[in-house]
Design an enzyme around this catalytic site. Sequence first.
Site, PDB file in Angstrom:
ATOM      1  N   GLN A 163      15.911  80.495  92.540  1.00  0.00           N
ATOM      2  CA  GLN A 163      16.414  81.571  93.399  1.00  0.00           C
ATOM      3  C   GLN A 163      17.769  81.228  94.012  1.00  0.00           C
ATOM      4  O   GLN A 163      18.698  82.031  93.962  1.00  0.00           O
ATOM      5  CB  GLN A 163      15.403  81.840  94.528  1.00  0.00           C
ATOM      6  CG  GLN A 163      14.035  82.315  94.046  1.00  0.00           C
ATOM      7  CD  GLN A 163      14.016  83.801  93.713  1.00  0.00           C
ATOM      8  OE1 GLN A 163      14.968  84.330  93.139  1.00  0.00           O
ATOM      9  NE2 GLN A 163      12.937  84.469  94.067  1.00  0.00           N
TER      10      GLN A 163
ATOM     11  N   ARG B 228       8.933  70.500 104.879  1.00  0.00           N
ATOM     12  CA  ARG B 228       9.942  70.059 103.904  1.00  0.00           C
ATOM     13  C   ARG B 228       9.606  68.654 103.404  1.00  0.00           C
ATOM     14  O   ARG B 228       9.836  68.313 102.258  1.00  0.00           O
ATOM     15  CB  ARG B 228      11.331  70.058 104.558  1.00  0.00           C
ATOM     16  CG  ARG B 228      11.858  71.450 104.882  1.00  0.00           C
ATOM     17  CD  ARG B 228      13.265  71.379 105.453  1.00  0.00           C
ATOM     18  NE  ARG B 228      13.776  72.708 105.772  1.00  0.00           N
ATOM     19  CZ  ARG B 228      13.670  73.276 106.966  1.00  0.00           C
ATOM     20  NH1 ARG B 228      13.064  72.642 107.948  1.00  0.00           N
ATOM     21  NH2 ARG B 228      14.171  74.480 107.176  1.00  0.00           N
TER      22      ARG B 228
ATOM     23  N   ARG C  29      21.521  80.498 111.570  1.00  0.00           N
ATOM     24  CA  ARG C  29      20.273  81.088 112.071  1.00  0.00           C
ATOM     25  C   ARG C  29      20.288  81.160 113.598  1.00  0.00           C
ATOM     26  O   ARG C  29      19.946  82.185 114.188  1.00  0.00           O
ATOM     27  CB  ARG C  29      19.083  80.256 111.577  1.00  0.00           C
ATOM     28  CG  ARG C  29      18.798  80.458 110.098  1.00  0.00           C
ATOM     29  CD  ARG C  29      17.801  79.437 109.553  1.00  0.00           C
ATOM     30  NE  ARG C  29      17.298  79.832 108.237  1.00  0.00           N
ATOM     31  CZ  ARG C  29      16.692  79.011 107.393  1.00  0.00           C
ATOM     32  NH1 ARG C  29      16.510  77.734 107.717  1.00  0.00           N
ATOM     33  NH2 ARG C  29      16.252  79.447 106.226  1.00  0.00           N
TER      34      ARG C  29
ATOM     35  N   ASP D  33      19.692  74.317  84.142  1.00  0.00           N
ATOM     36  CA  ASP D  33      18.262  74.204  84.447  1.00  0.00           C
ATOM     37  C   ASP D  33      17.569  73.603  83.232  1.00  0.00           C
ATOM     38  O   ASP D  33      18.051  73.740  82.103  1.00  0.00           O
ATOM     39  CB  ASP D  33      17.656  75.572  84.784  1.00  0.00           C
ATOM     40  CG  ASP D  33      16.333  75.433  85.538  1.00  0.00           C
ATOM     41  OD1 ASP D  33      16.337  75.537  86.779  1.00  0.00           O
ATOM     42  OD2 ASP D  33      15.284  75.207  84.887  1.00  0.00           O
TER      43      ASP D  33
ATOM     44  N   GLY E 111      19.975  73.568  88.952  1.00  0.00           N
ATOM     45  CA  GLY E 111      18.765  74.265  89.390  1.00  0.00           C
ATOM     46  C   GLY E 111      18.989  75.761  89.289  1.00  0.00           C
ATOM     47  O   GLY E 111      19.795  76.324  90.027  1.00  0.00           O
TER      48      GLY E 111
ATOM     49  N   SER F 295      18.544  70.559  98.038  1.00  0.00           N
ATOM     50  CA  SER F 295      17.123  70.276  97.786  1.00  0.00           C
ATOM     51  C   SER F 295      16.444  69.610  98.985  1.00  0.00           C
ATOM     52  O   SER F 295      17.024  68.751  99.637  1.00  0.00           O
ATOM     53  CB  SER F 295      16.987  69.361  96.566  1.00  0.00           C
ATOM     54  OG  SER F 295      17.783  69.818  95.496  1.00  0.00           O
ATOM     55  N   ASN F 296      15.207  70.023  99.247  1.00  0.00           N
ATOM     56  CA  ASN F 296      14.422  69.450 100.353  1.00  0.00           C
ATOM     57  C   ASN F 296      13.490  68.342  99.878  1.00  0.00           C
ATOM     58  O   ASN F 296      13.104  68.332  98.719  1.00  0.00           O
ATOM     59  CB  ASN F 296      13.610  70.567 101.022  1.00  0.00           C
ATOM     60  CG  ASN F 296      14.454  71.325 102.043  1.00  0.00           C
ATOM     61  OD1 ASN F 296      15.190  70.726 102.815  1.00  0.00           O
ATOM     62  ND2 ASN F 296      14.345  72.647 102.041  1.00  0.00           N
TER      63      ASN F 296
ATOM     64  N   HIS G  79      17.405  68.042 109.141  1.00  0.00           N
ATOM     65  CA  HIS G  79      17.046  69.400 108.720  1.00  0.00           C
ATOM     66  C   HIS G  79      15.526  69.516 108.734  1.00  0.00           C
ATOM     67  O   HIS G  79      14.871  69.499 107.711  1.00  0.00           O
ATOM     68  CB  HIS G  79      17.590  69.659 107.316  1.00  0.00           C
ATOM     69  CG  HIS G  79      17.443  71.083 106.864  1.00  0.00           C
ATOM     70  ND1 HIS G  79      17.761  72.160 107.660  1.00  0.00           N
ATOM     71  CD2 HIS G  79      17.013  71.611 105.692  1.00  0.00           C
ATOM     72  CE1 HIS G  79      17.537  73.276 106.983  1.00  0.00           C
ATOM     73  NE2 HIS G  79      17.080  72.969 105.799  1.00  0.00           N
TER      74      HIS G  79
END
Length: 318
Positions: free
Chosen positions: A13, A89, A152, A34, A10, A120-121, A176
């Site tokens: 970003q 998600r 976080r 990719d 992938g 990946s979500n 998650h």
Amino acid sequence: MARKKIALIGGGQIGGVLAQLSALRELGDVVLFDIVEGLPQGKTLDIAEASPVDNFDAALTGANDYADIKGADIVIVTAGLPRKPGMSRDDLIATNAKIMQSVSEGIKQYAPNSFVIVISNPLDAMVTLCQKITGFPSSRVMGMAGVLDSARFAAFIAWELGVSVKDVNAMVLGGHGDTMVPIIRYANVNGVPVMELIERKYNGDKAKAKEVMAALVKRTQGAGGEVVGLLKTGSAFYSPASSAIAMAEAILRDQKRLLPVCALLNGEFGVKGYYVGVPCILGANGIEKIVEFSLDAEEQAMFDNSVAAVKELVDSMK
């Protein structure tokens, strides 16, 4: 001794930041894959051209063929659509499941001895699918969620207390998603309980301290969505990449780090057959140990709720 090989699936970003961080930390040579021609080649060339400035010798290659990931020691998967404002998600499941299927087949064929970290979500479902399709031992297929969620939580605590993030220890378990479970009881600043510090900040007002902590927990649970809402065109990518690199480095350098990892449970924490975020020791053998500890009644209720959400999500793919 040959350098380690890191395959990144992938080139979006997160993939770009992963490639840069892998090179900066000299974790090994990098292949960025990719399906879009030119994209991974352009990104890796751009990063490689900074090597004399950033002082690294890692080789970076862009690829559009799974054959190029051959022999990878570690594979980090970010392929899939990112979230847009208003999406959860879980909304991504149908599209990203198709992508994960072909990615997993590519990994199985060309990197059969690799460790796989899935970003990946929806994460809990995607890592389940990846392990099922590759057939790799569960110690070699894991999801990145807890490291990021914990980071976080720790950041929000540090900002609230005005202390260095380096001294905050905080852990988030469970799925998650919005049901993730920040473990408040063990959150501390270099050994001093966070709740005690918050109470002292508000002159011993326990009710106020609870209110402040509840807000920190809520912000942690919605942190990904907060970034999505601000960006409007995608989801977080710097912090997820840093979190996945921490996991990859623990494996490649055999660091034996205790990190929250999305791991396949086999009875631990009372869960069997599902991927859930729990503390694990990460080292040269991947997930070397799942570390159990006792949860209090409130934590257990939150954890059970989180596991139920994971089960519902994963079972919806069957």
